[in-house]
Structures are given as structure tokens and as C-alpha cells.
Design a protein around this motif. Structure first.
Motif: not given
Length: 391
Positions: A167, A357, A360, A364, A366-367
């Protein structure tokens, strides 16, 4: 070098690729608990007519036998999830399991390799050699690769290749550096024993809180003052458990941390220094110290030939601009245990996209990944196998 049939097949199967990834993402299983994931992989391979065997207790080792004699290349994907609560509750494919989540991209790896296997299986008569498929459990606890090796995952294999969705890199970029890629990742526990007592009578005690605090402050100088600055290393204390009550001087303290580096001699040195520092700090205060040091993953060191082949495949399959220079990371990866047995390399495929988005950090809540990267990863698996066998 690039097989056009593979490229077209991956593109044609892109919807299925996304569908598989979303299914796996919604049904995460922790390390050594990947029973449903294993069953799904076996069922999928069986439909394709690809020979496989189930590893114990979870995991799958399969093989696509080429129509011509040649070498054997192994492709590896990990498949376990993490004890992380998914924070992307609005996703239609969000985790259905409370406190469990694919927060590192292993769902992507598994789906990419399944579709790569489907594409390779369609041209198996053209393959000058064999493709071993390794669907590995328990990467997150750094024990899965070692167990798969014990169960024969790389027996008769000439080269091994793995991919990690990343990411921190732009979507569809590919990085594979020669030499160090991921660091060795070790765990240490230091237990200090003093003498507890009343908080109003410190003269009668040996305060384990003071001992542990002194150790935490001093141990950072192991890296800053005893390790060659040209050999990167990280020593992190992540947990400290000490004391039971506000007016009781603690008798025991337990510290846990991790050590990351690339150089084996540096690794040995830090392990030895941890023992020396703990014992000497304890002696200053009249306490005792016990150090437990667990060696986790080895450093991932990419073979020069394999890394250059990945770069060559990436530029021909996706364009010269797809190649990306990502610095080595202090993160750990148990892919290293395959490289202890056979030469190979480990590549990163970017999935970071601010518009979606998906930047992250791994692990995490919110990955998430930019699913446009799935086809890139899947094709990279398949094209690497094709290129290696045809070299």
C-alpha cells in the motif's frame, strides 16, 4: 518473453479475480485456522484439473505439469488473516468475523495466484517444465513457510517467486530489488525479578519498575553505539508489564520487543548485547534478569538473477514505467525460509491509491487495496513462471 495468451486470460478473468478476493476478504481466518480457505483452494484447483495435496493442518501444495521437460518454478501466496477489527464497515465485502481481518493483503495474494494458475493451466502443454503452487498458512506468525518446507513444498524446485501487495507504493508499480528486501524479525522477552514491598518503604525493596525503566532507556544504545551505522538495525520495546497496585513496589517486570536487521553478524551481536545489558542493569540494582530470544524470520535476500528477471518481466508486461525503486523494509516475511532452500525473489506490487483511500498502513483496521492491482499481481506471477521456464 511475455506470453500474450497469459495476458489476455488474466484480463478476461479480472472480474472473477475480484470476486474471489472479496469472498476471501469477507471470510478471514487466522494463522493455522485457514480450514475454509484451504477447502476453497482445493475445490478451485480440482475444477481446473490441477493436481494438489492438502498440507497439514492447513495449506495447499499443487503442481501444473508442463507438456515439455524442464525445470520447476514455485509460486507462493500466503492466506492467513490478522486479529484486527475491520474499520471499513461500509464495504460490501467487509469482514464477517468480529476481530478478524485481512489487514495485510493475503486475500489478494491467494486470489492472484489462483487466477495465475488458471491461466498457466490453459497453456500447460506449451510449458517447458513445471509450476509448483504454494498456498501457505500462518505467515503472520512466521511459522507457515518453515512448515511448508518440511512438508516438501520446494522439493525438486529450481526457483521460487513470491509477491506482496504494497500500500506504500502507487497502484500497479512493481519493485524487486537485488539483495536485501525484508529484514530478519526476532522477538525478545526480558524478565526482571526484584523484591516487592510497601510503596512507603522503598529501602526494603528492589523496585522492578526502576530496573525495567533503566533497561528500556539504556538498551537503545545497543544500536546507536555498538552497531555499524552502515548496517541498518532496529530494536523496539513494544510492551512492558510491571506492578499490581499504586502503593505496591513491583517485584517483577516483563518487557517484550523486536529486533530487525539484514546482516547475520549484526543479528548475533544484538542478541548477545541484549543479554549483557539486561544482566548488568539488573546487577546495578541487585535484581536478576532472564532473557528469552526467539529468532523469527530470516532476512529476505533476493537472488540477483531472479530479481533482474522480475524487473525484465515487469517492464515487458506492463511497460518500463511500471518498475519502481522501493527501499528495503524492516518488516519481516517468512518467505525467507524458501530462499534458504532454493534461489528466488520476492516482489512488491503497489496498491496505494489516495483516490480510493488505499494508502493505509498494513495491519491497520482501515487497510484496503486498489483492486486494479490484482490483475497486475496475477499476471506477474504467471509471466514470471513462463519467463523462468523459457530462459
Amino acid at each position: 518473453m511475455i506470453n500474450q495468451t497469459i495476458k489476455e486470460a488474466i484480463q478476461n478473468y479480472s472480474d472473477e479475480l475480484t470476486e474471489i478476493r472479496r469472498k476471501l476478504h469477507s471470510e478471514p481466518e487466522l494463522s493455522w485456522e485457514e480450514e475454509n480457505t484451504t477447502a476453497f483452494i482445493c475445490e478451485y484447483l480440482e475444477k481446473l484439473g490441477i493436481t494438489y495435496r492438502k498440507a497439514e493442518p492447513t495449506g495447499v501444495i499443487a503442481e501444473i505439469k508442463g507438456g515439455k521437460a524442464g525445470k520447476t518454478v514455485a509460486l507462493r501466496a500466503d492466506m492467513d488473516a490478522l486479529s484486527v477489527e475491520e474499520l471499513n464497515k461500509d464495504l460490501p465485502y467487509a469482514s464477517k468475523e468480529e476481530g478478524k481481518m485481512h489487514a495485510c493483503g493475503h486475500d489478494a495474494h491467494t486470489s492472484m495466484l489462483l487466477i495465475a494458475a488458471k491461466a498457466l493451466n490453459e497453456i500447460k502443454e506449451e510449458l517447458p517444465g513445471n509450476v509448483r503452487l504454494i498456498f501457505q498458512p500462518a505467515e503472520e506468525v512466521a511459522t507457515g513457510a518453515r512448515e511448508m518446507v518440511k512438508q516438501g513444498a520446494v522439493e525438486g524446485v529450481d526457483n521460487v517467486f513470491g509477491i506482496h501487495i504494497w500500500s506504500q507504493m502507487p497502484t500497479n508499480k512493481v519493485a524487486c530489488t537485488q539483495g536485501p528486501s525484508f529484514a530478519s524479525a526476532d522477538i525478545f522477552t526480558v524478565t526482571f525479578k526484584g523484591r516487592g514491598g510497601h510503596g512507603a518503604m522503598p529501602q526494603d525493596c528492589i523496585d522492578a519498575t526502576i530496573v525495567a525503566s533503566s533497561f528500556v532507556m539504556n538498551v537503545q544504545s545497543v544500536v546507536s553505539r555498538t552497531v555499524d551505522p552502515q548496517n541498518p538495525a532496529v530494536l523496539t520495546v513494544g510492551k512492558m508489564v510491571v506492578g499490581t497496585r499504586f502503593n505496591v513496589i513491583a517485584e517483577n517486570a516483563v518487557i517484550e520487543g523486536t529486533v530487525r536487521c539484514f546482516d547475520p553478524k549484526t543479528r548475533d551481536h544484538i542478541e548477545k548485547q541484549l543479554q549483557i545489558y539486561a544482566e548488568n542493569v539488573a546487577n546495578i540494582y541487585g535484581a536478576t534478569a532472564k532473557v528469552d530470544y526467539y529468532r523469527g524470520t530470516q532476512a529476505v535476500i533476493n537472488d540477483e538473477y531472479s530479481a533482474k528477471l522480475v524487473q525484465k518481466v515487469a517492464s515487458q508486461a506492463f511497460g518500463e514505467d511500471a518498475k519502481y525503486n522501493e527501499k528495503p523494509t524492516m518488516g519481516g516475511e517468512d518467505f525467507s525460509f524458501y530462499l534458504d532452500e532454493v534461489p528466488g525473489s520476492f516482489a512488491l506490487v503497489g496498491s496505494g491509491n489516495p483516490e480510493k483511500d488505499t494508502e493505509w498502513a498494513h495491519h491497520h483496521g482501515k487497510f484496503n487495496i486498489d483492486e486494479d492491482a490484482l490483475a497486475t499481481g496475477s499476471e506477474l506471477y504467471a509471466q514470471y513462471a513462463w519467463a523462468y521456464l523459457n530462459e
